[in-house]
Design an enzyme around this catalytic site. Structure first.
Site, short mmCIF file in Angstrom:
data_model
loop_
_atom_site.label_atom_id
_atom_site.label_comp_id
_atom_site.label_asym_id
_atom_site.label_seq_id
_atom_site.Cartn_x
_atom_site.Cartn_y
_atom_site.Cartn_z
N PHE A 165 -8.05 1.86 11.50
CA PHE A 165 -6.79 2.39 12.04
C PHE A 165 -6.93 2.87 13.49
CE2 PHE A 165 -2.97 5.15 11.91
CZ PHE A 165 -2.12 4.37 11.14
N PHE A 169 -6.20 -3.99 3.32
CA PHE A 169 -6.94 -3.65 4.55
C PHE A 169 -6.06 -3.03 5.63
CE2 PHE A 169 -9.01 -7.45 2.63
CZ PHE A 169 -10.11 -6.80 2.12
N GLN A 186 0.83 -1.20 0.00
CA GLN A 186 0.00 0.00 0.00
C GLN A 186 0.86 1.25 0.00
OE1 GLN A 186 -2.55 -1.77 3.43
NE2 GLN A 186 -3.58 0.13 2.89
N ARG A 210 -5.48 7.79 16.60
CA ARG A 210 -6.80 7.77 15.96
C ARG A 210 -7.83 7.15 16.90
NH1 ARG A 210 -9.53 8.53 10.96
NH2 ARG A 210 -7.66 9.51 10.13
N GLU A 260 -12.93 3.13 4.99
CA GLU A 260 -12.93 2.58 6.34
C GLU A 260 -14.22 2.80 7.13
OE1 GLU A 260 -9.24 4.88 6.82
OE2 GLU A 260 -8.58 3.23 8.06
N1 MTE Z 1 -11.44 -2.56 -0.04
C1 MTE Z 1 -10.93 -3.69 -0.60
N2 MTE Z 1 -11.67 -4.35 -1.50
N3 MTE Z 1 -9.70 -4.15 -0.26
C2 MTE Z 1 -8.92 -3.50 0.67
O1 MTE Z 1 -7.80 -3.94 0.95
N4 MTE Z 1 -8.74 -1.60 2.23
C3 MTE Z 1 -9.48 -0.65 3.05
C4 MTE Z 1 -10.47 0.15 2.20
N5 MTE Z 1 -11.24 -0.74 1.37
C5 MTE Z 1 -9.44 -2.32 1.28
C6 MTE Z 1 -10.72 -1.87 0.86
C7 MTE Z 1 -8.63 0.30 3.75
S1 MTE Z 1 -7.90 -0.18 5.18
C8 MTE Z 1 -8.45 1.59 3.31
S2 MTE Z 1 -7.55 2.70 4.21
C9 MTE Z 1 -9.01 2.05 2.04
O2 MTE Z 1 -9.73 1.04 1.36
C10 MTE Z 1 -7.86 2.54 1.16
O3 MTE Z 1 -8.26 2.93 -0.10
P1 MTE Z 1 -8.90 4.36 -0.42
O4 MTE Z 1 -8.12 5.38 0.35
O5 MTE Z 1 -8.72 4.48 -1.86
O6 MTE Z 1 -10.32 4.28 0.04
MO1 MOS Z 2 -6.29 1.60 5.89
S1 MOS Z 2 -6.14 0.79 7.78
O1 MOS Z 2 -5.82 3.19 6.50
O2 MOS Z 2 -4.87 1.01 5.19
#
Ligand code: MTE
Ligand code: MOS
Length: 796
Positions: free
Chosen positions: A353, A237, A206, A319, A715
Site C-alpha cells: 500500500f 493483493f 476485500q 503510507r 504485507e
Molecule cells: N495472501 C494471499 N494468498 N492472497 C492475497 O490476496 N493479499 C495480501 C496479504 N496476503 C493476499 C495475501 C494483502 S495486500 C493484504 S493487505 C493481506 O494479505 C490481507 O489479509 P490479512 O489482513 O488477513 O493479512
Molecule cells: Mo492490502 S494492499 O492492504 O489489500
C-alpha cells in the site's frame, strides 16, 4: 474469573496447521463467485464496451444495433442508473462515463443469454468518440502539472541545518514501476434480486461493506436493501479493495432491470486493461550523511502515478511517505508528496500500500551512498538502523526495535554472511564474466490503517445447543489464511478442539460496517473481535459451570455445560467488537501514532549475474521475519514466502508497458496478458530459500503486538525482496571492479551503480554497461545520477 470453564488441552493458536480450505483449493471443490454463477439458473452474462482511446469524449452511443444480435437482452448505459452514476466514494469515477479516461474504459455494458452473445452485442454498440490529448507518463504529468488530490508534506527537524552539518550530500532521482495484481481469479460478481426487491451480490471483494454502499448508491437504495457476500477470493493483493465496487454495481443494475441473475466476470485481458494496479512512483531526493555515513537529512519529493481517478491514491501516498525512513533514523526530514493524474487505469492498493515505494527510495539511496562513501553497504545500513525509543519522522516511537536488531544478527549468522562475502570476493576475482553479489536489507512496516476509523471490527459467535460453534467475522479470505487463524483464535478462546468450530462466509447482513480486509490487519482486528465474543459467552457460562461443579463435584463437559446453560435461558451467542486503542493521526500535519506496532524482518540475498546478457539467478535467500507469537506458523511462513516472491516480481521481472507513442494505440496497455507480462514462476525462485520466524523476546510481555501476542504478516514480507535488488547492485558493481579496485575499493563496494526498477535482465545489462564505462570515474554528470554535491571523500 474462577467460574469460567477452563480451556482444556492444547490451545489451537500456534499450531502449524494447513490452510483451512487447502484440500478444497487443490481438488477444485472450493467455490468461488463465478462457480456460484455456473450453478445458478437463468443467469445473464455481462460484457463491457471498451473504448479504444486513452482520452476522448463520447459524442454518440447507440445501443440499438446490439439489440439486433440474437441473445442480447439489454444494454446498460448511464440513462439506466436510478441513483448516483459513480463507482467510487470520491465522486470522481463515473460508472458510465461520457469522457473516456483510459484506453479500455467501459462506456456501456451488454447483457446476453450467453457470454458470446453479450460479446457480439458489445461489438455491435455504436460509439462515436472525439479523441482528446492524453497524458501517460509521470514526466508528461509533471510537465503539464496534472495532479489530483492532496499534496501532503511530512516534516521533522531542520533540514537545512542537517545538510549544513553533513560531510556528504548526494542527490538523485529515479522511477519505479507499478505492478499488476494478477490474482488467479479475475474480478467477479453475481447479482440477484428477490421477491422483496432485495439485492444479493456474491462478489470477489476485500471490502464487502463498501461494495454494498456503492451498489446502494448506484441503485438509489438504502444499505439494508443490499447484501454482499464474499465466499472467498482467488487472490486479491489489494486489487479488490476498491475496484470491485463498480463492477458489482453493473451486475446489480442489470439484475434490478431484468429481474434475472447477472454474472460479471472479467477475462484476464479485460481485468488487466480495466482494473487499477500498484502505483508507479517517481522520486527526487537529496540526502546528507556525516563522515561515518550516518543519515543527517533527507529531502524528497514523491510523485505517484494515480491514473485517471483518485481511488486509494491519497492513503497509498500517505503510507509511502510514512515509510520513506524504512528502518533508519533520519533526524531531519522533509518529504513532499503529490499524485499525478494520467490517462491510465486508476491505480490502487497493492500489497504494502505505498510502503514498498517509499521504502525503495531510502534503500536506493543507501545502495548508492555506500559506494559513494566507500562504506560496505551492510555496514552502512546497520549503522543507520533505529535505536530504542527513537522516533519516526511523523513522531511515533519505534518500540521494540530490539527485535529488528535481533533479526539482523540472526540473518548474519544463519546466512554465514561474512564467510559468503569473502567467498564471493574470491569468486568475482576469478570470473570476469559472471559476478556474484550479496546484500542484507531490513524491513520495518507500520501495522494499522492510517485512516484511524478503519481500525475496528466485529464478529458473531454462535454456540448451538449441541455445543458446536459457528463463527462469522467481518474479514474476507483471499488465500492469506485469515479464516484458518480465526478458527484457531475461537478454538483457543473457548478451549475447544478446532473441529468443534466452523466458520461461515463473510456477509454484510451478519457483521455490518466492516473495514476492508487490508493493511495486513485482518487477523489483528477480527481476531480480537472474535475473542471478545467468545469471552462474552464464556462469562455467561461461568456461573452455570460453578453450579454444575457444586452439584456434581466434577468439571462439566462442554456439551453438558452448554445444554444446562440453554435450559437456564442463558444467551449462547454474542456479537464481538474491537477497536484498536491508542491510535492518532493528523493527516494534514502528517503527525501522530498511526500504527499500533511495527512488524520487522531482515533478508540476505545472493545473486549471480551474467555479464554478456544481464541475465541473473537468485542463488540463495535467508529471511528472519517477525510475526510476534505466530498464530499459525505454517500460514505465516507461506505469507512470508509469497510476499517475498511478489516483491521479487515487482522489483526484478514485472514490467508494465503502455503504448506511449503518438499512434492510434496511444495509451493501450501493451502488457495485457501472461504472454507479455513476466510473472515470477518456479524458475525465478531462489535456488535456496530459508525462512525463519523470529522467536519470542526474552521478555515477551514487552513486545507490542495484537491478538495473543501475534503480529500481522500479510504485507511486510514484500519488502524483504529489496535484498535481491541490492545484491544485483552489488554484483553489477563487481563488473566495474574487474582489473582495478573500482569505486572505493572497500569490500562489497564498487562504483555507484544505478539500477532501474524493475531490474529486469535488460536493465541489469545496461547498468553493467554503465558501470564498466564509469569504472574508475565513479561519477557521471547525467542529471538523474547520484552526484556528490559537496563533501570530502568517497567518490574515487
Ligand atoms: N495472501 C494471499 N494468498 N492472497 C492475497 O490476496 N493479499 C495480501 C496479504 N496476503 C493476499 C495475501 C494483502 S495486500 C493484504 S493487505 C493481506 O494479505 C490481507 O489479509 P490479512 O489482513 O488477513 O493479512
Ligand atoms: Mo492490502 S494492499 O492492504 O489489500
Amino acid at each position: 474469573m474462577s467460574g469460567l470453564p477452563r480451556p482444556a488441552g492444547r490451545p489451537a493458536i500456534g499450531d502449524p496447521r494447513p490452510h483451512e480450505a487447502a484440500a478444497a483449493h487443490v481438488t477444485g471443490r472450493a467455490l468461488y463467485t463465478d462457480d456460484v454463477a455456473l450453478r445458478t439458473h437463468g443467469v445473464l452474462h455481462a460484457h463491457p464496451v471498451q473504448a479504444p482511446h486513452a482520452h476522448a469524449r463520447v459524442t454518440r452511443l447507440d445501443p440499438a444495433p446490439a439489440l439486433q444480435v440474437p441473445g442480447v437482452v439489454r444494454v446498460l448505459t448511464a440513462a439506466d442508473v436510478p441513483g448516483v452514476n459513480d463507482a467510487g466514494i470520491k465522486h470522481d469515477e463515473p460508472l458510465f462515463p461520457t469522457e473516456v479516461m483510459f484506453h479500455g474504459h467501459a462506456v456501456a455494458w451488454v447483457l446476453g443469454e450467453t457470454l458470446e452473445a453479450a460479446r457480439l452485442g458489445a461489438s455491435a454498440v455504436e460509439v462515436d468518440y472525439t479523441p482528446l490529448p492524453a497524458i501517460l507518463t509521470l514526466d508528461e504529468a509533471i510537465a503539464a502539472e496534472s495532479f489530483q488530490g492532496a499534496r501532503p508534506r511530512l516534516e521533522r527537524g531542520d533540514v537545512d541545518a542537517g545538510f549544513a552539518a553533513s560531510a556528504h550530500v548526494l542527490e538523485g532521482s529515479f522511477e519505479m514501476a507499478g505492478q499488476e495484481h494478477f490474482y488467479l481469479e479475475t474480478h467477479a460478481s453475481l447479482a440477484r434480486v428477490d421477491d422483496d426487491g432485495q439485492v444479493f451480490i456474491d462478489a470477489s471483494t476485500q471490502h464487502p461493506s463498501e461494495t454494498q454502499e456503492i451498489v446502494a448508491h448506484v441503485l438509489g437504495l438504502a444499505s439494508h436493501q443490499v447484501t454482499v457476500q464474499c465466499l472467498r477470493m482467488g487472490g486479491a493483493f489489494g486489487g479488490k479493495e476498491m475496484q470491485p465496487h463498480g463492477l458489482a454495481a453493473v451486475a446489480a443494475l442489470g439484475a434490478v432491470l431484468t429481474g434475472r441473475p447477472v454474472r460479471l466476470r472479467l477475462t484476464r485481458a479485460q481485468d488487466m486493461t480495466m482494473s487499477g494496479k500498484r502505483h508507479g512512483f517517481a522520486a527526487t531526493w537529496r540526502v546528507g550523511l556525516d563522515a561515518e555515513g550516518r543519515l543527517q537529512a533527507l529531502e524528497a519529493t514523491l510523485t505517484s502515478d494515480g491514473g485517471w481517478s483518485l481511488d486509494l491514491s491519497e492513503p497509498v501516498l500517505s503510507r509511502a511517505m510514512c515509510h520513506v525512513d524504512n528502518a533508519y533514523w533520519i533526524p531531519h526530514v522533509r518529504v513532499d508528496g503529490r499524485i499525478a493524474r494520467t490517462h491510465k487505469t486508476s491505480q490502487t492498493a497493492f500489497r504494502g500500500f505505498g510502503g514498498p515505494q517509499g521504502m525503495l527510495v531510502i534503500e536506493d539511496i543507501l545502495g548508492r551512498a555506500a559506494a559513494a562513501l566507500g562504506i560496505d553497504a551492510a555496514e552502512l545500513r546497520r549503522r543507520n538502523l533505529y535505536g530504542e525509543e527513537q522516533t519516526t519522522p511523523y513522531g511515533q516511537t519505534v518500540h521494540d526495535v530490539g527485535r529488528l536488531h535481533r533479526a539482523w544478527e540472526q540473518v548474519l549468522t544463519s546466512a554465514s554472511y561474512d564467510e559468503r562475502r569473502a567467498a564471493i570476493t574470491a569468486h568475482n576475482a576469478a570470473h570476469p564474466h559472471r559476478k556474484r553479489g550479496l546484500a542484507i536489507t531490513p524491513v520495518k512496516f507500520g501495522i494499522s490503517f492510517n485512516f484511524t476509523a478503519f481500525n475496528q471490527a466485529g464478529a458473531l459467535v454462535h454456540v448451538y445447543k449441541d455445543g458446536s460453534v459457528l463463527i462469522n467475522h467481518g474479514g474476507t479470505e483471499m488465500g492469506q489464511g485469515l479464516h484458518t487463524k480465526m478458527l484457531q483464535v475461537a478454538a483457543t478462546a473457548l478451549g475447544l478442539p478446532i473441529e468443534r468450530v466452523r466458520l461461515a462466509p463473510t456477509r454484510t447482513d451478519k457483521v455490518p460496517n466492516t473495514s476492508a480486509t487490508a493493511a495486513s490487519s485482518g487477523a489483528d482486528l477480527n481476531g480480537a473481535a472474535i475473542r471478545d465474543a467468545c469471552e462474552q459467552v464464556l462469562a455467561r457460562l461461568g456461573p452455570v459451570a460453578d453450579r454444575l461443579r457444586a452439584e456434581t463435584g466434577q468439571e462439566p463437559a462442554w456439551e453438558e455445560l452448554v445444554r444446562a446453560a440453554y435450559l437456564s435461558r442463558i444467551q449462547l451467542w454474542a456479537a464481538g467488537y474491537y477497536r484498536t486503542p491508542g491510535l492518532s493521526w493528523d493527516m494534514v500535519a502528517m503527525r501522530g501514532n498511526p500504527f499500533k506496532y511495527f512488524a520487522y524482518g531482515v533478508a540476505a540475498a545472493e545473486v549471480e549475474v551474467d555479464g554478456f546478457t544481464g541475465a541473473y539467478e537468485v542463488r540463495r535467500v535467508d529471511i528472519v521475519h517477525d510475526v510476534g507469537a505466530s498464530l499459525s506458523p505454517q500460514i505465516d511462513i507461506g505469507q512470508v514466502e509469497g510476499g517475498f516472491t511478489q516483491g521479487l516480481g515487482w522489483l526484478t521481472l514485472e514490467d508494465l508497458r503502455w503504448d506511449t507513442g503518438d499512434g492510434p494505440g496511444r495509451g493501450r496497455l501493451a502488457t495485457n496478458g501472461a504472454s507479455t507480462y513476466k510473472l515470477p514462476s518456479l524458475s525465478e525462485m531462489p535456488a535456496e530459500l530459508n525462512v525463519a520466524l523470529l522467536g519470542p523476546d526474552p521478555e515477551p510481555s514487552r513486545t507490542q503486538a495484537a491478538v495473543y501476542g501475534s503480529k500481522a504478516v500479510g504485507e511486510p514480507p514484500v519488502m524483504l525482496a529489496f535484498s535481491v535488488r541490492e545484491a544485483l547492485r552489488d554484483a553489477i558493481g563487481a563488473f566495474a571492479a574487474t582489473g582495478g579496485t573500482g569505486g572505493s575499493g572497500a569490500p562489497g563496494c564498487g562504483p555507484v551503480v544505478e539500477l532501474a526498477s524493475p531490474a529486469t535482465p535488460e536493465a541489469v545489462w545496461w547498468a553493467i554497461e554503465a558501470a564498466r564505462a564509469g569504472a574508475g570515474e565513479g561519477e557521471t554528470d547525467d542529471e538523474t545520477s547520484t552526484s556528490e554535491v559537496s563533501g570530502t571523500s568517497g567518490v574515487a
